[in-house]
Design a protein around this motif. Sequence first.
Motif, short mmCIF file in Angstrom:
data_model
loop_
_atom_site.label_atom_id
_atom_site.label_comp_id
_atom_site.label_asym_id
_atom_site.label_seq_id
_atom_site.Cartn_x
_atom_site.Cartn_y
_atom_site.Cartn_z
N LEU A 214 0.95 4.07 -2.83
CA LEU A 214 0.57 5.43 -2.47
C LEU A 214 1.67 6.42 -2.85
O LEU A 214 1.40 7.47 -3.43
CB LEU A 214 0.26 5.53 -0.98
N PHE B 120 0.83 -1.21 0.00
CA PHE B 120 0.00 0.00 0.00
C PHE B 120 0.86 1.26 0.00
O PHE B 120 0.64 2.18 -0.78
CB PHE B 120 -0.94 0.01 1.21
N ARG B 121 1.87 1.32 0.90
CA ARG B 121 2.74 2.51 0.97
C ARG B 121 3.44 2.75 -0.36
O ARG B 121 3.53 3.88 -0.84
CB ARG B 121 3.78 2.34 2.08
N ASP C 238 -5.48 14.41 2.45
CA ASP C 238 -5.70 13.58 3.63
C ASP C 238 -6.43 14.42 4.67
O ASP C 238 -6.21 15.61 4.78
CB ASP C 238 -4.37 13.13 4.23
N SER D 190 -2.39 8.58 -4.71
CA SER D 190 -3.83 8.34 -4.57
C SER D 190 -4.09 7.16 -3.64
O SER D 190 -3.67 6.04 -3.92
CB SER D 190 -4.44 8.04 -5.94
N ARG D 191 -4.82 7.42 -2.56
CA ARG D 191 -5.18 6.35 -1.63
C ARG D 191 -6.07 5.32 -2.33
O ARG D 191 -5.91 4.12 -2.14
CB ARG D 191 -5.91 6.91 -0.42
N ALA E 26 -3.99 3.18 -4.54
CA ALA E 26 -3.13 2.31 -3.73
C ALA E 26 -3.93 1.14 -3.17
O ALA E 26 -3.46 -0.01 -3.17
CB ALA E 26 -2.48 3.10 -2.60
N GLU E 27 -5.15 1.40 -2.71
CA GLU E 27 -6.00 0.32 -2.21
C GLU E 27 -6.34 -0.67 -3.33
O GLU E 27 -6.34 -1.89 -3.12
CB GLU E 27 -7.27 0.90 -1.60
#
Length: 182
Positions: A25, A21-22, A87, A30-31, A34-35
Motif C-alpha cells: 500500500l 499489505f502495508r 479512503d 492503491s488498496r 496491495a490486496e
Amino acid sequence: MLEGSESAFTELYRRHQARVFRFALHMSGSRALAEEVVQEVFLAFLKDPARYVPERGNFGLYLLGMAKNYVLRMLHRTRDEDLEQADGPAAGDDPADGLARRQTIENIRKAVLSLPPGYREAVVLCDLEEMDYAEAAQVLDCAVGTVRSRLHRARAMLAERIRNKPELRDELSRFKVMRCLA
C-alpha cells in the motif's frame, strides 16, 4: 507447512499478511493493488515454498522482497492508470476532521509516491515500517550503504516537497520520516 499442513500455512498468512499489505500500500498508494500483491506473494510461496532458504534470512523479509518485486511489476504495467484511491471515513470520525485528515494523508501519500521507486522503497521500509538498515538491505537485495544513501536522498527530496506546506509538516511530525527530515 512444507508437509502440506493447511493450518501451518494459515498461521504464516495471519502472521505476515498485514505487513506485506502495508508495504504494498505504501509503495503503490492503491488498496486494490496491495490486496493483489498479498494474494500473489502467498500464492507464489504456496506453489514453491522451497525457494525460501532460512540461512539467507528472516521469512518476513523474504516475503517483503517478493512483495517489492510484485509491486514494481504491477506499477510498471499500470503506470498510466490512476493508482490513488480515497479512503472512506473511519467510524465515529467527525466528517470535517475526517475530510481534513484524509486530505493530509493523501498529500503525504502523493509526496512519498512521487519519489523514484528505489528511494520510495527505502522510506517505506526504514521510516514507515521501521526496519533497520540491515533488514531493508536484505529486502532490497543491496548493500547497507546503498540503503543509507537512498534513504538520505529520499528524505532530502521529501523535505524539499513539503518545505512550503506547513500542514504536511504538522501531520508528518507524527511519523519517523519527519523526525528524520527536521
